[in-house]
Design an enzyme around this catalytic site. Structure first.
Site, short mmCIF file in Angstrom:
data_model
loop_
_atom_site.label_atom_id
_atom_site.label_comp_id
_atom_site.label_asym_id
_atom_site.label_seq_id
_atom_site.Cartn_x
_atom_site.Cartn_y
_atom_site.Cartn_z
N GLY A 1 31.13 -25.80 -56.26
CA GLY A 1 31.84 -25.16 -57.36
C GLY A 1 32.74 -26.10 -58.15
N GLY B 1 21.07 -17.88 -69.61
CA GLY B 1 21.60 -17.08 -68.52
C GLY B 1 23.06 -16.76 -68.77
N LEU B 2 23.39 -15.48 -68.86
CA LEU B 2 24.78 -15.07 -69.14
C LEU B 2 25.34 -14.23 -68.02
CD1 LEU B 2 24.67 -14.28 -72.97
CD2 LEU B 2 25.60 -16.30 -71.83
N LYS C 1 21.56 -25.29 -57.60
CA LYS C 1 21.37 -26.21 -56.47
C LYS C 1 19.95 -26.18 -55.92
CE LYS C 1 23.25 -22.26 -54.56
NZ LYS C 1 24.20 -21.33 -55.21
N LYS D 1 22.61 -27.76 -50.91
CA LYS D 1 23.71 -28.61 -51.36
C LYS D 1 23.75 -29.92 -50.58
CE LYS D 1 26.25 -24.43 -52.57
NZ LYS D 1 27.31 -23.49 -52.16
#
Length: 434
Positions: free
Chosen positions: A136, A11-12, A107, A207
């Site tokens: 983050g 994944g970019l 998450k 989360k």
């Protein structure tokens, strides 16, 4: 002995690209900290033509990240695809089964499949690390799993979604309504085109599920969380809260009770003099209470390319240095069942806002309904009289501490009164020591 750690990035997008850039920019510093160089050897994404701010020359490119997992030139897999199922799940599971460490910012994946993946990791003597999945750039996972491991934690509270915090902050500062601020947040890129995941509390709940497991040594159980979003919060509620000395925040809260763990995500009123009330805009914060350390609060940027890439790379440094901690602080087979405390037994004060027709007897019937259910009032505000005779006025009640079940029984009675011009709004009030 291995002389370099080879990383494959699946994944970019924002986070994946940020991770590759950070690994390149800080290569020497990271090698000093981990004791071994780390290099990206393979990447996976669908679009090869997109400019991501770095060169892919020399990297092996895979259209399908599941194929990248099998590359013998990849030691550690970084998953930044997202989503709880599908390719992200397949990639992480396959990598762990192949004896490769995994670092993820996902998450939803950890909240819904974390225990299963932890068991696979334990069986193969590897780990799945996920500092970037919660808050983050705030190192909250490491704080709970390592820094506070000597404590018995009684409560975790967090502002866990920057989009919601930005919306509530802007509503308060500018006196604007939810829909208006949400539309602006979408234009600025703080909210998705479909904002439900954020504003309905799902993102924060994912989360919170992870934090609950780490804090209390229990299996992750997303379904145990009571979830409410912020769509019900109006500019009027924010104004009334300010008059009463409170601010409204979307909080994720998990606390140990005699009957189990109470887990909830909802908008709540907090004293505006407390530290968590002052966390504004897109920032996140997590407050913890440990028996030996006392209250601890960490705050910072909860999303974005650089903060999230920082968290991903911190996990990679630990893996490269040979520091391997159990996925949830204890081995998966030692996690306890997550016993859910009945929310109706929650005890605390409440904020109740009504929009009622301005006519005699309205207050009497409302206070009588509260009294019949054992709910006593601490204060009340009626914001003036209606502009026209018999028009609508807002009335706010703050209750003393009361049982949630009793509060909802009273609310059901009040909601049926003909004096209401719209449904009542009920929010909990949370008390903090600092």
């Amino acid at each position: 002995m291995q002389n370099v750690v080879k990383i494959g990035v699946a994944g970019l997008g924002t986070v994946g690209a940020g991770t590759v850039k950070l690994l390149s920019e800080h290569r020497d510093n990271l090698a000093d900290r981990s004791g071994i160089p780390m290099i990206v050897t393979a990447v996976s994404a669908r679009d090869r033509t997109r400019d991501r701010g770095f060169s892919t020359d020399g990297l092996t490119w895979y259209e399908d990240a599941r194929e990248m997992v099998l590359d013998q030139n990849v030691d550690v897999v970084v998953e930044t695809i997202g989503g709880s199922d599908g390719i992200a799940y397949d990639v992480c599971k396959a990598a762990l089964e192949a004896g490769k460490h995994v670092v993820t910012a996902n998450k939803a994946l950890i909240a819904l499949h974390g225990v299963e993946l932890a068991r696979i990791a334990d069986a193969n003597n590897v780990t799945i690390a996920y500092e970037a999945a919660v808050a983050g750039g705030i190192p909250i996972i490491k704080a709970l799993r390592e820094g506070l491991s000597g404590n018995v934690v009684s409560r975790v509270t967090g502002i866990l979604n920057g989009t919601c915090n930005y919306i509530l902050t802007t509503m308060r500062e500018q006196g604007r309504d939810f829909a208006d601020v949400l539309a602006e947040a979408q234009k600025l890129g703080y909210a998705e085109a479909d904002p439900s995941f954020d504003v309905d509390g799902i993102d924060a709940a994912h989360k919170l599920a992870i934090l609950t497991s780490l804090a209390f040594g229990v299996e992750v159980d997303f379904d145990a969380i009571a979830i409410e979003g912020i769509r019900c919060v109006s500019a009027l509620d924010i104004q009334m809260a300010e008059e009463l000395g409170y601010r409204i925040k979307l909080l994720g809260i998990a606390k140990q009770t005699a009957e189990g763990i109470e887990q909830r995500v909802s908008p709540v009123l907090v004293d505006r003099n407390t530290q968590i009330s002052k966390v504004e805009g897109v920032f996140n914060a997590v407050a913890l209470e440990g028996d030996y350390v006392g209250p601890v609060i960490l705050q910072g940027r909860g999303a974005g390319e650089r903060p999230t890439a920082s968290a991903v790379v911190a996990d990679l440094v630990d893996i490269a240095a040979g520091r391997k901690t159990p996925v949830f602080g204890v081995r998966a087979n030692r996690l306890k069942k997550n016993v859910r405390a009945p929310l109706e037994k929650h005890v605390g004060p409440y904020y109740l806002r009504l929009m009622v027709w301005d006519r005699p007897g309205v207050m009497a019937e409302v206070t009588a309904a509260l009294a019949r259910n054992g709910v006593s009032m601490a204060s009340m505000i009626q914001q003036g009289r209606a502009e026209t005779e018999g028009g609508v006025v807002p009335v706010v009640f703050i209750t003393h501490e009361t049982n949630e079940g009793a509060m909802h029984e009273a609310l059901a009675t009040i909601a049926a009164f003909e004096s209401n011009s719209q449904p009542p709004v009920l929010m909990r009030i949370e008390n903090f020591t600092s």
